[in-house]
Write an enzyme that holds these catalytic residues in place. Structure first.
Site, PDB file in Angstrom:
ATOM      1  N   HIS A  49      -2.537   0.871   0.847  1.00 33.50           N
ATOM      2  CA  HIS A  49      -3.707   1.733   1.061  1.00 33.50           C
ATOM      3  C   HIS A  49      -4.487   1.725  -0.243  1.00 33.50           C
ATOM      4  O   HIS A  49      -3.901   1.703  -1.321  1.00 33.50           O
ATOM      5  CB  HIS A  49      -3.281   3.142   1.450  1.00 33.50           C
ATOM      6  N   GLY A  85      10.423   4.278   1.167  1.00 38.89           N
ATOM      7  CA  GLY A  85      10.093   5.194   2.249  1.00 38.89           C
ATOM      8  C   GLY A  85       9.688   4.449   3.497  1.00 38.89           C
ATOM      9  O   GLY A  85      10.150   3.325   3.749  1.00 38.89           O
TER      10      GLY A  85
END
Length: 342
Positions: free
Chosen positions: A109, A27
């Site tokens: 993250h 992505g």
């Protein structure tokens, strides 16, 4: 004392010599990391679920593509480039069973690791490399010979080389060209969530909508309200982005400046800050993450209802109509909002 900034001279891509790097997911961030690392001379493979529409795109870009579990088996360093709420399921099913001593997991993250949604294999390294911008910019800047600043962190360091690996990955994606700061999984996760919720997304959206509603309810045309509360926000944000708050104030009129410094604190006041502190505590305690996990597992009913409610707000119809009159603007009618009052 300013934090140390790591640059190209502090990182060595030789750390990845004879190693295979896997990017799970193709992505926004995944494709940028993979392409930049490949162009930096690293051996990169892609891991995707069976039937992924991204397979053809990744293969067109010159990558070998494997199903997720096989990619983990083949790789030495594995980037988990999947949505936060998908990571735990994929980790349990495809990643953890195929991890072995000496491998490295990398996240962009820290939510899943910091809040324990995944339990780390005891014999691996776990690092973070988090560029401070969207994937298409990470890729574009690299292609221009520049780089996107990034954060690195180490959650687990079994090999005693985890930080070197994080810096090498940051160099491979171009971030050491700009500058890299070291943080922790805790600090990155909690500050990132707070910024999204209280300022960048939640705070800004609510402020814009409230300003629009205030003007419309007072009898002003919605077009005027849109221009003053949303359209011109980009101009101010660009000035702050380029020169800070003081630089923005230098560039606006004296009247705007006086209104800023005398009225702004009445809108964002001690009560607003008290609510921000509550939001931060909910993040720190894990309450927000538990709520988000529960919402996701429950089928996202409230999430979808709130999004639909926002899409129906008058500001969306007004904005679509006005943007149709701006030929210089790239149109992104993402949700199919009609640019008319019919």
């Amino acid at each position: 004392m300013p934090a140390k900034v790591y640059t190209d001279k502090d990182a060595d891509l030789g750390v990845f010599k004879n190693k295979t790097l896997a990017v799970l997911g193709y992505g926004s961030q995944g494709h940028a990391h993979a392409l930049n690392l490949k162009d930096s001379g690293c051996k990169v493979i892609i891991g995707l679920y069976a039937g992924s529409k991204s397979k053809a795109v990744a293969e067109q870009h010159g990558f070998e593509v494997f199903e997720t579990a096989e990619a983990v088996r083949r790789a030495d360093v594995i980037m988990v480039g999947l949505p936060d709420m998908k990571q735990a399921e994929v980790y349990e099913r495809d990643i953890l069973p195929n991890l072995s001593k000496g491998k490295t997991l990398l996240f962009s993250h820290g939510l899943a690791v910091h809040f324990g949604l995944v339990k780390l294999h005891k014999d691996i390294d776990c690092i973070m490399v988090a560029p401070k911008g969207p994937g298409h910019m990470v890729r574009r800047l690299y292609a221009e010979g520049k780089g996107m600043p990034a954060l690195i962190a180490v959650a687990q360091d079994k090999s005693k080389t985890a930080k070197k690996q994080a810096l090498a990955w940051a160099k491979g994606i171009g971030s050491t060209r700009a500058g890299v700061l070291q943080t922790t999984y805790k600090e990155e996760t909690e500050t990132d969530l707070f910024g999204e919720q209280a300022v960048l997304c939640g705070g800004a959206s609510a402020l814009v909508q409230a300003g629009f509603e205030t003007l419309v309810e007072a009898g002003y045309q919605p077009e005027m309200a849109y221009f003053e509360c949303l359209h011109e926000l980009k101009l101010i944000c660009d000035l702050m982005y380029e020169s800070g708050i003081a630089g923005m104030r230098f560039s606006i009129s004296e009247t705007a400046k006086f209104g800023d410094i005398t009225r702004g604190p009445r809108v964002i006041n001690k009560n607003t800050k008290a609510e921000m502190k509550k939001i931060l505590k909910e993040i720190q305690s894990g309450q927000f993450t538990k709520e988000w996990v529960k919402e996701h597992k429950g089928g996202l009913k409230n999430y979808n209802a709130l999004l639909k409610q926002g899409e129906k707000h008058q500001i969306e119809k007004t904005g679509a109509y006005l943007r149709s009159m701006m030929p210089w603007m790239t149109k992104k009618n993402i949700k199919g909002v009609q640019a008319s009052y019919s």
